[in-house]
Structure formats: structure tokens, C-alpha cells
Write an enzyme that holds these catalytic residues in place. Structure first.
Site, PDB file in Angstrom:
ATOM      1  NE  ARG A   1      -0.465   1.827   3.541  1.00  9.76           N
ATOM      2  CZ  ARG A   1       0.700   2.497   3.652  1.00  9.76           C
ATOM      3  NH1 ARG A   1       1.846   1.879   3.891  1.00  9.76           N
ATOM      4  NH2 ARG A   1       0.709   3.806   3.517  1.00  9.76           N
ATOM      5  N   GLY A   2       0.230   2.403  -0.157  1.00  8.62           N
ATOM      6  CA  GLY A   2       0.991   3.632  -0.324  1.00  8.62           C
ATOM      7  C   GLY A   2       1.163   3.851  -1.823  1.00  8.62           C
ATOM      8  CB  ALA A   3       0.487   6.834  -3.906  1.00 13.60           C
TER       9      ALA A   3
ATOM     10  NE  ARG B   1      -6.209   1.014  -1.901  1.00  8.68           N
ATOM     11  CZ  ARG B   1      -5.627   1.560  -0.815  1.00  8.68           C
ATOM     12  NH1 ARG B   1      -4.353   1.309  -0.554  1.00  8.68           N
ATOM     13  NH2 ARG B   1      -6.314   2.349  -0.013  1.00  8.68           N
TER      14      ARG B   1
ATOM     15  CD  GLN C   1      -3.670   2.993   6.645  1.00  8.25           C
ATOM     16  OE1 GLN C   1      -4.286   3.433   7.617  1.00  8.25           O
ATOM     17  NE2 GLN C   1      -4.241   2.841   5.471  1.00  8.25           N
TER      18      GLN C   1
ATOM     19  CG  ASP D   1      -3.013   8.004  -1.954  1.00  7.16           C
ATOM     20  OD1 ASP D   1      -2.856   8.434  -0.805  1.00  7.16           O
ATOM     21  OD2 ASP D   1      -2.815   6.816  -2.281  1.00  7.16           O
TER      22      ASP D   1
ATOM     23  CE  LYS E   1      -5.404   5.907   4.124  1.00  7.27           C
ATOM     24  NZ  LYS E   1      -6.378   5.080   3.356  1.00  7.27           N
TER      25      LYS E   1
HETATM   26  O1  MRU Z   1      -4.715   3.481   1.958  1.00  2.92           O
HETATM   27  P1  MRU Z   1      -3.224   3.639   1.952  1.00  2.92           P
HETATM   28  O2  MRU Z   1      -2.582   3.122   3.190  1.00  2.92           O
HETATM   29  O3  MRU Z   1      -2.604   3.111   0.693  1.00  2.92           O
HETATM   30  O4  MRU Z   1      -3.014   5.230   1.947  1.00  2.92           O
HETATM   31  C1  MRU Z   1      -1.714   5.738   1.872  1.00  2.92           C
HETATM   32  C2  MRU Z   1      -1.628   7.214   1.967  1.00  2.92           C
HETATM   33  O5  MRU Z   1      -2.609   7.903   2.084  1.00  2.92           O
HETATM   34  C3  MRU Z   1      -0.252   7.812   1.838  1.00  2.92           C
HETATM   35  O6  MRU Z   1      -0.168   9.015   2.507  1.00  2.92           O
HETATM   36  C4  MRU Z   1       0.107   8.053   0.356  1.00  2.92           C
HETATM   37  O7  MRU Z   1      -0.234   6.955  -0.445  1.00  2.92           O
HETATM   38  C5  MRU Z   1       1.563   8.340   0.189  1.00  2.92           C
HETATM   39  S1  MRU Z   1       2.609   6.945   0.552  1.00  2.92           S
HETATM   40  C6  MRU Z   1       4.201   7.503   0.314  1.00  2.92           C
END
Ligand code: MRU
Length: 357
Positions: free
Chosen positions: A46-48, A89, A196, A237, A248
Site C-alpha cells: 500500500r501507499g501510492a 485501487r 497505518q 495519493d 488518507k
Molecule cells: O490506503 P493507503 O494506506 O494506501 O493510503 C496511503 C496514503 O494515504 C499515503 O499518505 C500516500 O499513499 C503516500 S505513501 C508515500
């Protein structure tokens, strides 16, 4: 410190399973596009930036066994796999960005044979890891200029190493500052409902030896009121053309709080998260997730059966609440529409010239 989140090993994409942290550090081998799709959807990865890179490997895994010598048949197979992966996603634009990069890689080699095209897809995915490391460290260097010894930094969700290949976006300035001998104190929002902040950010900061205090999301106001926080740094994201930021759920509330307390609000944003194709945050698709994330938190049922639940995974922070973006090519300040467009074509950091932290 800074264990890679994803690596290519023995013909498989190996990821740290983020659903098992912080109690267990389990590595999972992904060997098909379906594996990658499920890992992204279930948030094992997870994470963009991390999901973008995983999807790039997913394309290769999805077509490596396609038995054809016909380029058009092969390209059609790539499209099928990419179109499925992009639906895993919806909010992070990095997913579409990485898949588009894979498509462009193929179109740059019109004479390549199918076996060569397969190798190009793998090589491009591998280069995205090196590039992500260089981008994150550049974000870290630019962001570290904002930090002074003893500062309190509030962050939300996990935009750390686990959300990228290795070094993170919002946490990279903190890691770079630490390497320069500048110690800051991080306040990590737990980040309901998927936690998270508690499970991942608190874990990775502890691993890296960064002082961290975990707070529930509803405690952010009080730590600001007490003067413990001098800057908020979050990831993203997707950033729209006008500077609106999807991140988030809960990020928008933090930005409002930061403004109320005159605290600068920074968004660490690799250019792969900037989407100039959309005019504003109103156009960003916001993922809604399973209501059970809300009703069955903490491993047990915490709400009455049948209660109506609203569970958006992200929110949009209006651009006017953002002090600056921390990108790999420097800080971006208002006017965002003009400045974001300007930085998109600047040369990025050279992965070969970027030593590890
Ligand atoms: O739902 P997630 O855990 O994938 O959400 C992640 C976030 O909102 C992060 O802040 C974003 O993706 C940047 S990760 C470097």
C-alpha cells in the site's frame, strides 16, 4: 533500517506484508498479476508509490508466459492485464502512471520481439525501484531544509518507507535530517480505521531510531494547542492541477487544524503523484472501503449489527490549506497551478548518482 518494501528475487516480486505488521514481519512472494492485484486490493502492499511499482511488476508477471510471437497479440494481452491492475485501487494516480510508463516503454521499441518486450517490462519495473529511491531521497533532502533540531512534526497515515520502495515521502525529510544529526520528534496519528499510523509509521520510525509519539486521530488538536508541533508533513495519493490534495482520510481535518494553529502544512509529493489531467480535487475518485474496517476495528465487533457506515479511504484537502509541496525537484509554493505545471518537465534526480542513505 530502511528494509526495502518490495524487491525482485528469483522470478518473483517479494513484498513485506503490511497487513501483518507490527507484530510480524512476513515476506510474501507474488508470482502472477492476480497475486499483485490481490496484494494491492487487500493492502498487503500500500501507499501510492509502492502500489505503482508493484503494478509495474504485475504487468510483467501477467504477460511473461503469454505464448505468441505476434506483437499486436502481445500488446493486447498487456492491455488486459494493465486494465485489471489499474482497477485495484482508484485514488492513487501512481497506479495509472506506472502502467502508462510500461505501455510507453513498449511503444518506444517498435522493432522489439516479444521476448525482448517481456524483458523490457521487467527492466522498466526494476528501474522504477531505483528511481523511487532517488526521488524519495531528493524529497528528503529538500524537506530536511525545513527541519530544525527539536522540532515536533505531525504526520498522518504512513507515507514512509513502507509506502514507497524504501525511503518514504513524508518521512524521508526526517530520515535525511537524522542522518545529518538533526533530531526531530514525530507525532504519528494512529489513522483510523486501518491504523497505518499505529501499525506502520510508529513501527518504521522505531526501527529507524526516530523518537515517535503515537496519538489517536482526535488528539491532533491538543498536541498543536500545546505547542508541540511546528510542522505537519503528509504524503499524497494524487495532487490535482490546482494543488488540491487527495490523501488518507483525516488529512483534510489536520490541514484545517494546522491553519487554526498557524502551523505550516507540507505535502511530500513525488511528481508521479501529480495529475495535471484533472483540474481540481473534485475530479479525484475516492475509494470507499468495506464497512467492516469501521465496525470491526481492534479485532472485535465495535458497532451494532446493521449500522450504516461511511468509510471513504481518502479525503481532499483544498490547495489553499497547503503551505508547500516537497517534491524531488524542490519546494513548490503558490501559485500552485503555475508552479506544478512548471516542475513537471524539470530533470529528476539521477538514480546512479544517488548513494543510499
Ligand atoms: O490506503 P493507503 O494506506 O494506501 O493510503 C496511503 C496514503 O494515504 C499515503 O499518505 C500516500 O499513499 C503516500 S505513501 C508515500
Amino acid at each position: 533500517m530502511h528494509t526495502p518494501t518490495l524487491t525482485w528475487q528469483d522470478d518473483a516480486l517479494v513484498i513485506v506484508d503490511q497487513t501483518r505488521l507490527p507484530t510480524e514481519k512476513v515476506l510474501v512472494r507474488l508470482t502472477s498479476a492476480d497475486d499483485v492485484f490481490r496484494a494491492i486490493r487487500s493492502m498487503q502492499v500500500r501507499g501510492a508509490p509502492a502500489i505503482g511499482i508493484a503494478a509495474a511488476f504485475g504487468v510483467y508477471l501477467g504477460v511473461r508466459d503469454v505464448a505468441t510471437a505476434d506483437r499486436q497479440v502481445f500488446l493486447a494481452a498487456v492491455d488486459v492485464v494493465a486494465n485489471r491492475l489499474v482497477s485495484a485501487r482508484p485514488t492513487a494516480v501512481n497506479l495509472a502512471w506506472a502502467l502508462e510508463r510500461q505501455r510507453r516503454t513498449l511503444s518506444r521499441h517498435p522493432q522489439a520481439s516479444v521476448p525482448e518486450l517481456k524483458q523490457l517490462l521487467l527492466a522498466e519495473a526494476q528501474s522504477m525501484i531505483q528511481e523511487d529511491n532517488a526521488v524519495c531521497l531528493a524529497i528528503g533532502r529538500h524537506g530536511a531544509e525545513l527541519l530544525r533540531p527539536g522540532m515536533g512534526i505531525l504526520t498522518h497515515c504512513n507515507a514512509g518507507g513502507l509506502g514507497t520502495a524504501r525511503y518514504g515521502t513524508a518521512l524521508a525529510p526526517i530520515y535525511v535530517a537524522k542522518a545529518r544529526g538533526i533530531d526531530v520528534h514525530v507525532y504519528a496519528d494512529e489513522t483510523r480505521p486501518v491504523l497505518q499510523g499505529a501499525r506502520l509509521t510508529a513501527w518504521e520510525l522505531k526501527e529507524a531510531g526516530v523518537p515517535v509519539t503515537l496519538i489517536c486521530d482526535n488528539m491532533a488538536a491538543v498536541v498543536m494547542q500545546r505547542g508541540w508541533v511546528q510542522a505537519v508533513i503528509v504524503g499524497t495519493d494524487r495532487v490535482a492541477r490546482n494543488g488540491d490534495v487527495a490523501n488518507k482520510i483525516g488529512t483534510y481535518g489536520l490541514a484545517v487544524l494546522a491553519k487554526a494553529h498557524s502551523i505550516p502544512f507540507y505535502v511530500a509529493a513525488p511528481r508521479s503523484s501529480i495529475d495535471l489531467a484533472i483540474a481540481s480535487g473534485a475530479e479525484i475518485p475516492i475509494e470507499e472501503r468495506d464497512p467492516r474496517e469501521v465496525t470491526e476495528g481492534m479485532g472485535r465487533k465495535i458497532a451494532p449489527d446493521g449500522v450504516h457506515v461511511f468509510n471513504p479511504a481518502f479525503d481532499v484537502t483544498p490547495a489553499e490549506l497547503v503551505t508547500a509541496f516537497i517534491t524531488e525537484v524542490g519546494l513548490v509554493k503558490p501559485p500552485f497551478e503555475q508552479e506544478l505545471a512548471r516542475i513537471m518537465d524539470l530533470p529528476g534526480p539521477d538514480p546512479k548518482a544517488t548513494p543510499p542513505l
